[in-house]
Design a protein around this motif. Structure first.
Motif, PDB file in Angstrom:
ATOM      1  N   SER A  14      28.306  48.954  35.228  1.00 26.96           N
ATOM      2  CA  SER A  14      28.629  48.766  33.816  1.00 26.96           C
ATOM      3  C   SER A  14      30.133  48.897  33.613  1.00 26.96           C
ATOM      4  O   SER A  14      30.827  49.575  34.368  1.00 26.96           O
ATOM      5  N   LEU A  15      30.664  48.269  32.572  1.00 26.80           N
ATOM      6  CA  LEU A  15      32.072  48.422  32.213  1.00 26.80           C
ATOM      7  C   LEU A  15      32.294  49.573  31.229  1.00 26.80           C
ATOM      8  O   LEU A  15      33.435  49.889  30.902  1.00 26.80           O
ATOM      9  N   ILE A  16      31.226  50.187  30.780  1.00 27.42           N
ATOM     10  CA  ILE A  16      31.367  51.308  29.861  1.00 27.42           C
ATOM     11  C   ILE A  16      32.127  52.435  30.562  1.00 27.42           C
ATOM     12  O   ILE A  16      31.776  52.834  31.670  1.00 27.42           O
ATOM     13  N   ARG A  17      33.198  52.902  29.923  1.00 25.66           N
ATOM     14  CA  ARG A  17      34.069  53.963  30.430  1.00 25.66           C
ATOM     15  C   ARG A  17      34.760  53.577  31.739  1.00 25.66           C
ATOM     16  O   ARG A  17      35.098  54.413  32.556  1.00 25.66           O
ATOM     17  N   VAL A  18      34.984  52.270  31.927  1.00 19.45           N
ATOM     18  CA  VAL A  18      35.600  51.784  33.156  1.00 19.45           C
ATOM     19  C   VAL A  18      36.987  52.384  33.383  1.00 19.45           C
ATOM     20  O   VAL A  18      37.397  52.584  34.528  1.00 19.45           O
ATOM     21  N   SER A  19      37.688  52.709  32.321  1.00 16.46           N
ATOM     22  CA  SER A  19      39.034  53.271  32.484  1.00 16.46           C
ATOM     23  C   SER A  19      39.015  54.669  33.108  1.00 16.46           C
ATOM     24  O   SER A  19      40.039  55.160  33.559  1.00 16.46           O
ATOM     25  N   TYR A  24      39.400  51.401  41.816  1.00 18.84           N
ATOM     26  CA  TYR A  24      38.539  50.241  41.591  1.00 18.84           C
ATOM     27  C   TYR A  24      38.370  49.389  42.842  1.00 18.84           C
ATOM     28  O   TYR A  24      39.066  49.562  43.820  1.00 18.84           O
ATOM     29  N   LEU A  25      37.469  48.462  42.747  1.00 16.90           N
ATOM     30  CA  LEU A  25      37.028  47.556  43.798  1.00 16.90           C
ATOM     31  C   LEU A  25      36.154  48.330  44.785  1.00 16.90           C
ATOM     32  O   LEU A  25      36.114  49.557  44.787  1.00 16.90           O
ATOM     33  N   THR A  32      44.614  50.974  39.563  1.00 14.83           N
ATOM     34  CA  THR A  32      44.615  50.784  38.109  1.00 14.83           C
ATOM     35  C   THR A  32      43.844  49.519  37.750  1.00 14.83           C
ATOM     36  O   THR A  32      43.626  48.650  38.608  1.00 14.83           O
ATOM     37  N   LEU A  33      43.483  49.410  36.488  1.00 11.02           N
ATOM     38  CA  LEU A  33      42.844  48.182  36.026  1.00 11.02           C
ATOM     39  C   LEU A  33      43.787  46.997  36.205  1.00 11.02           C
ATOM     40  O   LEU A  33      43.364  45.905  36.603  1.00 11.02           O
ATOM     41  N   GLU A  34      45.050  47.209  35.920  1.00  8.81           N
ATOM     42  CA  GLU A  34      46.039  46.136  36.062  1.00  8.81           C
ATOM     43  C   GLU A  34      46.089  45.622  37.502  1.00  8.81           C
ATOM     44  O   GLU A  34      46.186  44.414  37.731  1.00  8.81           O
ATOM     45  N   ALA A  35      46.005  46.523  38.460  1.00  6.98           N
ATOM     46  CA  ALA A  35      46.089  46.138  39.864  1.00  6.98           C
ATOM     47  C   ALA A  35      44.933  45.237  40.292  1.00  6.98           C
ATOM     48  O   ALA A  35      45.098  44.392  41.177  1.00  6.98           O
ATOM     49  N   ILE A  36      43.785  45.391  39.670  1.00  7.27           N
ATOM     50  CA  ILE A  36      42.647  44.527  40.002  1.00  7.27           C
ATOM     51  C   ILE A  36      43.044  43.070  39.826  1.00  7.27           C
ATOM     52  O   ILE A  36      42.796  42.236  40.696  1.00  7.27           O
ATOM     53  N   PHE A  37      43.678  42.776  38.713  1.00  9.49           N
ATOM     54  CA  PHE A  37      44.001  41.395  38.359  1.00  9.49           C
ATOM     55  C   PHE A  37      45.338  40.924  38.915  1.00  9.49           C
ATOM     56  O   PHE A  37      45.500  39.750  39.222  1.00  9.49           O
ATOM     57  N   ARG A  38      46.304  41.803  39.027  1.00 11.79           N
ATOM     58  CA  ARG A  38      47.649  41.416  39.462  1.00 11.79           C
ATOM     59  C   ARG A  38      47.826  41.452  40.976  1.00 11.79           C
ATOM     60  O   ARG A  38      48.491  40.600  41.537  1.00 11.79           O
ATOM     61  N   ASP A  39      47.239  42.442  41.633  1.00 10.51           N
ATOM     62  CA  ASP A  39      47.504  42.654  43.054  1.00 10.51           C
ATOM     63  C   ASP A  39      46.343  42.294  43.973  1.00 10.51           C
ATOM     64  O   ASP A  39      46.552  42.098  45.170  1.00 10.51           O
ATOM     65  N   HIS A  40      45.142  42.257  43.435  1.00 13.18           N
ATOM     66  CA  HIS A  40      43.955  42.081  44.287  1.00 13.18           C
ATOM     67  C   HIS A  40      43.038  40.985  43.749  1.00 13.18           C
ATOM     68  O   HIS A  40      41.833  41.201  43.597  1.00 13.18           O
ATOM     69  N   ASN A  41      43.596  39.826  43.471  1.00 16.94           N
ATOM     70  CA  ASN A  41      42.816  38.745  42.883  1.00 16.94           C
ATOM     71  C   ASN A  41      43.021  37.425  43.624  1.00 16.94           C
ATOM     72  O   ASN A  41      43.286  36.397  43.016  1.00 16.94           O
ATOM     73  N   PRO A  42      42.901  37.421  44.953  1.00 17.27           N
ATOM     74  CA  PRO A  42      43.058  36.154  45.665  1.00 17.27           C
ATOM     75  C   PRO A  42      41.911  35.213  45.328  1.00 17.27           C
ATOM     76  O   PRO A  42      40.764  35.643  45.172  1.00 17.27           O
ATOM     77  N   LYS A  65      39.867  49.260  28.419  1.00 16.54           N
ATOM     78  CA  LYS A  65      40.007  50.700  28.198  1.00 16.54           C
ATOM     79  C   LYS A  65      39.222  51.178  26.974  1.00 16.54           C
ATOM     80  O   LYS A  65      38.875  52.347  26.882  1.00 16.54           O
ATOM     81  N   SER A  66      38.937  50.266  26.053  1.00 19.08           N
ATOM     82  CA  SER A  66      38.230  50.649  24.822  1.00 19.08           C
ATOM     83  C   SER A  66      36.716  50.739  25.021  1.00 19.08           C
ATOM     84  O   SER A  66      36.007  51.266  24.176  1.00 19.08           O
ATOM     85  N   LEU A  67      36.231  50.233  26.127  1.00 19.02           N
ATOM     86  CA  LEU A  67      34.780  50.205  26.373  1.00 19.02           C
ATOM     87  C   LEU A  67      34.255  51.576  26.718  1.00 19.02           C
ATOM     88  O   LEU A  67      34.914  52.399  27.260  1.00 19.02           O
TER      89      LEU A  67
END
Length: 67
Positions: A14-19, A24-25, A32-42, A65-67
């Motif tokens: 679930s994405l609830i309380r994902v922050s 991650y992964l 960080t959440l940012e790293a999922i998309f910026r650094d680890h998204n081939p 973060k709001s979830l």
């Protein structure tokens, strides 16, 4: 989610309380959440985040973060 090479079934978390669930992964390489998309998204496996401008990307992260 997690699964095995010989199975079509995945345990999708679930994405609830994902922050609050870093790192991650499946192997914890994204700190960080940012790293999922910026650094680890081939191959855009985690979406097309590189198409977002800075404001849109920040909005995505705040939404998660709001979830």
């Amino acid at each position: 989610g997690t699964g095995s090479a010989d199975s079509q079934e995945y345990d999708t978390p679930s994405l609830i309380r994902v922050s609050e669930t870093a790192p991650y992964l499946h192997d914890g390489r994204a700190e960080t959440l940012e790293a999922i998309f910026r650094d680890h998204n081939p191959g855009k496996r985690h979406g097309n985040a590189e198409a977002l401008d800075a404001t849109q990307f920040a909005d995505l992260i705040e939404y998660l973060k709001s979830l």
